[in-house]
Scaffold this active site. Structure first.
Site, PDB file in Angstrom:
ATOM      1  N   ASP A   6       0.859  -1.174   0.000  1.00 40.94           N
ATOM      2  CA  ASP A   6       0.000   0.000   0.000  1.00 40.94           C
ATOM      3  C   ASP A   6       0.897   1.225   0.000  1.00 40.94           C
ATOM      4  O   ASP A   6       1.548   1.529   0.994  1.00 40.94           O
ATOM      5  CB  ASP A   6      -0.915  -0.010   1.229  1.00 40.94           C
ATOM      6  CG  ASP A   6      -1.692   1.290   1.384  1.00 40.94           C
ATOM      7  OD1 ASP A   6      -1.875   2.005   0.374  1.00 40.94           O
ATOM      8  OD2 ASP A   6      -2.127   1.586   2.518  1.00 40.94           O
ATOM      9  N   ASP A  96      -8.235   3.677  -4.284  1.00 41.44           N
ATOM     10  CA  ASP A  96      -8.259   3.156  -2.914  1.00 41.44           C
ATOM     11  C   ASP A  96      -9.688   2.978  -2.425  1.00 41.44           C
ATOM     12  O   ASP A  96     -10.003   1.995  -1.736  1.00 41.44           O
ATOM     13  CB  ASP A  96      -7.468   4.068  -1.972  1.00 41.44           C
ATOM     14  CG  ASP A  96      -7.936   5.510  -1.999  1.00 41.44           C
ATOM     15  OD1 ASP A  96      -8.621   5.912  -2.961  1.00 41.44           O
ATOM     16  OD2 ASP A  96      -7.601   6.270  -1.062  1.00 41.44           O
TER      17      ASP A  96
END
Length: 243
Positions: A6, A96
Site C-alpha cells: 500500500d 483506494d
C-alpha cells in the site's frame, strides 16, 4: 503467500498474507523500501506473488526491484470489481476507495456496508446489499483540520491529537482540540445515524490510520480495522484471479 503493498502519501505498508491471514506487516518510507522488503523475503521465502494498486513512477522502481520470479499484479480501475459502480463520475473515483468497497463486498456479503477510511482525508463509501456502489463523502482528516486552523489564521497554534479533550474548551488550545476532535466525532456519529436510519442489515467498517483513536471515542460500538485496505487488496487479488 501473497505480499501486498500500500503506497501512501508518506509511507509504504507491506503485508504478507497466507490466504486471508495476515502474518506480518511493516511500515517504512521509500528510502527504506529495499531493506524492509528484503527482510520480508528472508522471513517468508514462500512469497510467490505481489499485489498493489496503481502506483507512481517512484513506487514503480520499488516493484522493479522485486525478484523477477514473483507474479506481479497491479490493480487498476479498468479491472473487474465485485460491485456495480453507480458513481456519476467513475473516472474520478479514487482507486483506494474502489479497493475498499470491493473488500467490503467480498468480506461482508449480502448486507449494506459503510466504509469509513480515516486517514489524510476521511472518506465514506456506501455499498448496498445488492452490491451497488452508491458513492459517499470526502472530508478533511484530523491532521488536515489542525493544519488548516494554523495555516489559515494569524495566531492559532499547530496542535496534534490528544487522548482527552473537552466539549467546552477553556483555553484556545482546548477550543481547537474540541473543534477538531469533537467535530469529527459528531460528523461520523451523524453520518452513521443517517445511514442506519435509512438502511437495515447494516455493517460499518472503520479503517485508516486514525481508526483506533476514533473507535475509542465514538459512542457507537464500532470495531476498528486499520489494516482493512491491505486485506481488501488480498480480496481483490483473489477475486480477479479466481473469478
Amino acid at each position: 503467500m501473497l505480499l501486498v503493498l500500500d503506497f501512501g502519501n508518506t509511507q509504504i505498508k507491506a503485508a504478507v498474507f497466507e490466504k486471508y491471514t495476515l502474518l506480518e506487516m511493516l511500515r517504512f518510507d521509500l528510502a527504506q523500501a529495499s531493506q524492509s522488503l528484503e527482510f520480508l523475503f528472508q522471513r517468508f521465502p514462500k512469497i510467490n506473488a505481489v499485489c498493489t494498486a496503481s502506483v507512481t513512477i517512484e513506487h514503480e522502481t520499488v516493484l522493479q526491484g522485486l525478484p523477477h520470479t514473483l507474479k506481479k499484479w497491479t490493480i487498476q480501475r479498468q479491472h473487474k470489481f465485485p460491485f456495480v459502480n453507480a458513481y456519476r463520475t467513475p473516472q474520478t473515483l479514487g482507486l483506494d476507495r474502489m479497493v475498499l468497497a470491493a473488500g467490503a463486498v467480498l468480506a461482508y456479503p449480502n448486507q449494506n456496508r459503510l466504509v469509513i477510511d480515516a486517514g489524510t482525508c476521511i472518506t465514506y463509501d456506501f455499498i448496498t446489499n445488492q452490491d451497488v456502489y452508491k458513492g459517499g463523502a470526502i472530508s478533511p482528516g484530523i491532521h488536515m483540520r489542525y493544519k488548516a486552523l494554523h495555516e489559515y489564521t494569524a495566531q492559532l497554534p499547530l496542535l496534534t491529537i490528544i487522548d482527552e479533550f473537552p466539549l467546552t474548551g477553556d483555553s484556545t488550545e482546548n477550543s481547537i482540540h474540541s473543534g477538531v476532535l469533537q467535530g469529527i466525532l459528531f460528523e461520523i456519529e451523524g453520518v452513521i445515524a443517517q445511514y442506519a436510519q435509512e438502511n437495515h442489515n447494516f455493517s460499518i467498517i472503520l479503517t485508516g490510520g486514525d481508526a483506533n483513536f476514533l473507535a475509542a471515542h465514538l459512542k457507537n460500538s464500532i470495531f476498528a480495522n486499520p489494516n482493512f485496505l491491505l486485506e481488501s487488496l488480498v480480496y481483490v487479488y483473489q477475486y480477479q484471479h479466481n473469478d
